[in-house]
Scaffold this motif. Sequence first.
Motif, PDB file in Angstrom:
ATOM      1  N   MET A 177       0.835  -1.212   0.000  1.00 18.20           N
ATOM      2  CA  MET A 177       0.000   0.000   0.000  1.00 18.20           C
ATOM      3  C   MET A 177       0.865   1.256   0.000  1.00 18.20           C
ATOM      4  SD  MET A 177      -3.143   0.523  -0.248  1.00 18.20           S
ATOM      5  CE  MET A 177      -4.198   1.927  -0.258  1.00 18.20           C
ATOM      6  N   ILE A 178       1.858   1.277   0.912  1.00 17.84           N
ATOM      7  CA  ILE A 178       2.750   2.431   0.986  1.00 17.84           C
ATOM      8  C   ILE A 178       3.509   2.582  -0.320  1.00 17.84           C
ATOM      9  CG2 ILE A 178       4.888   3.248   2.082  1.00 17.84           C
ATOM     10  CD1 ILE A 178       3.641   2.258   4.714  1.00 17.84           C
ATOM     11  N   ILE A 179       3.887   1.427  -0.897  1.00 19.15           N
ATOM     12  CA  ILE A 179       4.618   1.462  -2.169  1.00 19.15           C
ATOM     13  C   ILE A 179       3.769   2.093  -3.259  1.00 19.15           C
ATOM     14  CG2 ILE A 179       5.507  -0.032  -4.001  1.00 19.15           C
ATOM     15  CD1 ILE A 179       6.632  -1.797  -1.825  1.00 19.15           C
ATOM     16  N   PHE A 180       2.485   1.810  -3.222  1.00 20.34           N
ATOM     17  CA  PHE A 180       1.554   2.380  -4.197  1.00 20.34           C
ATOM     18  C   PHE A 180       1.586   3.904  -4.144  1.00 20.34           C
ATOM     19  CE2 PHE A 180      -2.829   3.918  -4.925  1.00 20.34           C
ATOM     20  CZ  PHE A 180      -2.939   3.597  -6.266  1.00 20.34           C
ATOM     21  N   PHE A 181       1.490   4.438  -2.910  1.00 14.15           N
ATOM     22  CA  PHE A 181       1.519   5.895  -2.783  1.00 14.15           C
ATOM     23  C   PHE A 181       2.872   6.454  -3.166  1.00 14.15           C
ATOM     24  CE2 PHE A 181      -2.152   5.144   0.030  1.00 14.15           C
ATOM     25  CZ  PHE A 181      -3.049   5.934  -0.655  1.00 14.15           C
ATOM     26  N   GLN A 182       3.907   5.663  -2.845  1.00 15.00           N
ATOM     27  CA  GLN A 182       5.252   6.106  -3.205  1.00 15.00           C
ATOM     28  C   GLN A 182       5.367   6.260  -4.721  1.00 15.00           C
ATOM     29  OE1 GLN A 182       8.291   3.404  -2.007  1.00 15.00           O
ATOM     30  NE2 GLN A 182       9.937   4.809  -2.534  1.00 15.00           N
ATOM     31  N   HIS A 183       4.785   5.308  -5.454  1.00 20.99           N
ATOM     32  CA  HIS A 183       4.824   5.373  -6.914  1.00 20.99           C
ATOM     33  C   HIS A 183       4.113   6.614  -7.421  1.00 20.99           C
ATOM     34  CE1 HIS A 183       6.993   1.884  -7.908  1.00 20.99           C
ATOM     35  NE2 HIS A 183       6.158   1.033  -7.331  1.00 20.99           N
ATOM     36  N   ILE A 184       2.939   6.900  -6.826  1.00 18.24           N
ATOM     37  CA  ILE A 184       2.192   8.096  -7.235  1.00 18.24           C
ATOM     38  C   ILE A 184       3.040   9.329  -6.989  1.00 18.24           C
ATOM     39  CG2 ILE A 184       0.177   9.517  -6.759  1.00 18.24           C
ATOM     40  CD1 ILE A 184      -1.387   7.067  -6.191  1.00 18.24           C
ATOM     41  N   GLY A 185       3.662   9.365  -5.815  1.00 22.94           N
ATOM     42  CA  GLY A 185       4.506  10.507  -5.472  1.00 22.94           C
ATOM     43  C   GLY A 185       5.635  10.673  -6.461  1.00 22.94           C
ATOM     44  N   GLN A 186       6.290   9.548  -6.766  1.00 24.58           N
ATOM     45  CA  GLN A 186       7.401   9.604  -7.707  1.00 24.58           C
ATOM     46  C   GLN A 186       6.955  10.142  -9.055  1.00 24.58           C
ATOM     47  OE1 GLN A 186       8.908   5.641  -7.734  1.00 24.58           O
ATOM     48  NE2 GLN A 186      10.575   6.101  -6.319  1.00 24.58           N
ATOM     49  N   ALA A 187       5.797   9.631  -9.518  1.00 24.48           N
ATOM     50  CA  ALA A 187       5.292  10.060 -10.825  1.00 24.48           C
ATOM     51  C   ALA A 187       5.029  11.557 -10.827  1.00 24.48           C
ATOM     52  CB  ALA A 187       4.033   9.291 -11.185  1.00 24.48           C
ATOM     53  N   CYS A 188       4.431  12.049  -9.736  1.00 16.92           N
ATOM     54  CA  CYS A 188       4.134  13.483  -9.648  1.00 16.92           C
ATOM     55  C   CYS A 188       5.415  14.296  -9.694  1.00 16.92           C
ATOM     56  CB  CYS A 188       3.396  13.803  -8.348  1.00 16.92           C
ATOM     57  SG  CYS A 188       1.698  13.269  -8.368  1.00 16.92           S
TER      58      CYS A 188
END
Lengths: 154, 260, 261
Positions: free
Chosen positions: B1-12
Amino acid sequence: MQYKWLEISVGLFVSVAIAALFFLALQVSNFSSFQDKGSYTVIAHFENIGGLKEKALVSMAGVPIGRVSSIRFDTENYDALVNIRIDAQYNNLPTDTSASILTAGLLGDKYIGLTPGGLDENLQEGDTIELTQSALVLERLISQFLFNSSDKDD
Amino acid sequence: MIIFFQHIGQACLKSIEKLGRASLFFIAIISSIGYVLLRPNLLIKQLFSVGVLTFWLIAISGLFVGMVLGLQGVYTLSTFGAESSLGIMVAASLVRELGPVVGALLFAGRAGSALTAEIGLMKATEQLSGMEMMAIDPLKYIIAPRFFAGFISLPLLVAIFSAMGIIGGYLAGVELLHVDSGAYWSQMQASIDFDADIVNGMIKSIIFAWLVSWIALFEGYDAVPTSAGISRATTRTVVNSSFAILIFDFLLTALMFGVA
Amino acid sequence: MISIRNLTFSRGNRKIFDNISMQIMPHKITAIMGPSGTGKTTLLKLIGGQLKPDSGTILVNDQEIHQLSRRALYELRKKMGMLFQSGALLSDMSVYDNIAFPIREHTKLTKSMIRTVVLMKLNAVGLRGARDLMPSELSGGMARRIAMARALALDPEMILYDEPFTGQDPISLAVLVKLIKTLNQTLHLTSIVVSHDVEETASIADYIYLMSEGKIVGQGSPEELTQSDSEWVQQFMQGQADGPVPFHYPADDFSEELFAL
């Protein structure tokens, strides 16, 4: 030599594009008829303008002679105050000219039709057209018709 | 789950960074305007490859889009007995929307992708680096003339597209389906407004020209210098330009013709 | 002329250069050699100011290249010729225009003077007859020689060669070796050659730096290096398949892996 050919083709391209712009301006839009060759503004009060818009045509005897330049609500008389810009070449309209709001066709745009009066004096910049006839509002027309017919029944 | 948000953050963060680089790139282009004006032959060369080479695509597409509008317009309008309004329909839709939007989309596909591939390949073959080492700024010598050529060409192409479309509508409506020729032109002239319709359409095309040229050149300049990287960059140019054109078209239409 | 002090540069997590220092002698040919992927090209880009180091300094003509303003950097680059591996010729111009390009951009010479200079440079690399060809019509060796002529166009003080010998047939190889040598002598250039072709490089270099995994593992004149007692240097200079650099990429035991399934 090659560069010369390049310049020629770019030149042709730009000329064609400018010709297209002129075509759009002159043949397609009202650019030419809307050219400001000088105009004067007169004022008309209407009880109800019923969907008249700015830039609507103003015509006399069916010939466009001007346009509506602005529409405001008059807080003193509680009616609509319409500024009409008329081409300077039509500067001999009598002061008792009357204005009415008409509809082009059944569903067409509203426009102002001017009917000349008989006085010798001419309308000047800032003058007011005194005789006006409001737009025909369909709902009112229908209710009038209904009341009239019910009166007859009595 | 945290990794998912991390990916979104990275993309942004990545897209913000890219936007930042693109903005600096744009500023560098704009500040090179003097350099380009002093070397008109560079600009002429690019006007040829960006503008002239796109001319036939635009002219022919415009003609056929107009003819289709003419046919469809007559079929639809005749149910209301309003064929005489064909001119308004054809001209208004071309001048306000189809001209700028379809013109820009075609331009992105033809000239935009070519620009990206060209710049990407120049990067991959070290031509850009080579130029830097010769103390010549490739942003000024290579990128800026192409940008201004695109910026000038598209509005001109859009004018050609709209004009050809109106002629196409005339051919289909008047010559083929016998709508009255006088009604076609006079109705058009009566309701197409120069300021509101034609000028606004031109403003749109100028903004699209800026968007497409900027995106195409930046994608090329920013491409990974391999064959796969260039092909991805070219695809991105077409996709991103199309998105940008359609989104900006909505915003501009709302702004110009009002939402209220 | 060029001195590199405590240079560190990394790409991602990989350290490409780890605190290296070099001194490049004026008017000599200095070779930087090492296996593929040691970042030799990166070093040239650092010297040319196209990349910024993480730490350390590079002095060119006593100017710290990464502290220079853009204008000063461009001024300095005019004194630096660089030969790219691919040639990096501009593909939409003829050979003649490619060489005339930097001269046209940076000087106010007349047309006839530019013509004279371009023909001189082309003559120096033996390709005066190829001036009307387009880059796509050139063989790899010719493209490299044209690029050399272009690098010389502004009469630089130093010239950087990026892998000048890779992928050349024996004849163009001999031509390139001869050109680098004679140009260096006749024009008093300072040359840096980045290469992994031992034989050719050793035949012309005055001084060699051997690099591996971000460090300098050997340096000296070609004779000194061939007599070096370092096993690594011996393996590289003689081109042996196995040695301190193993033939096998690190992997599990082969027999174990074969029978794993």
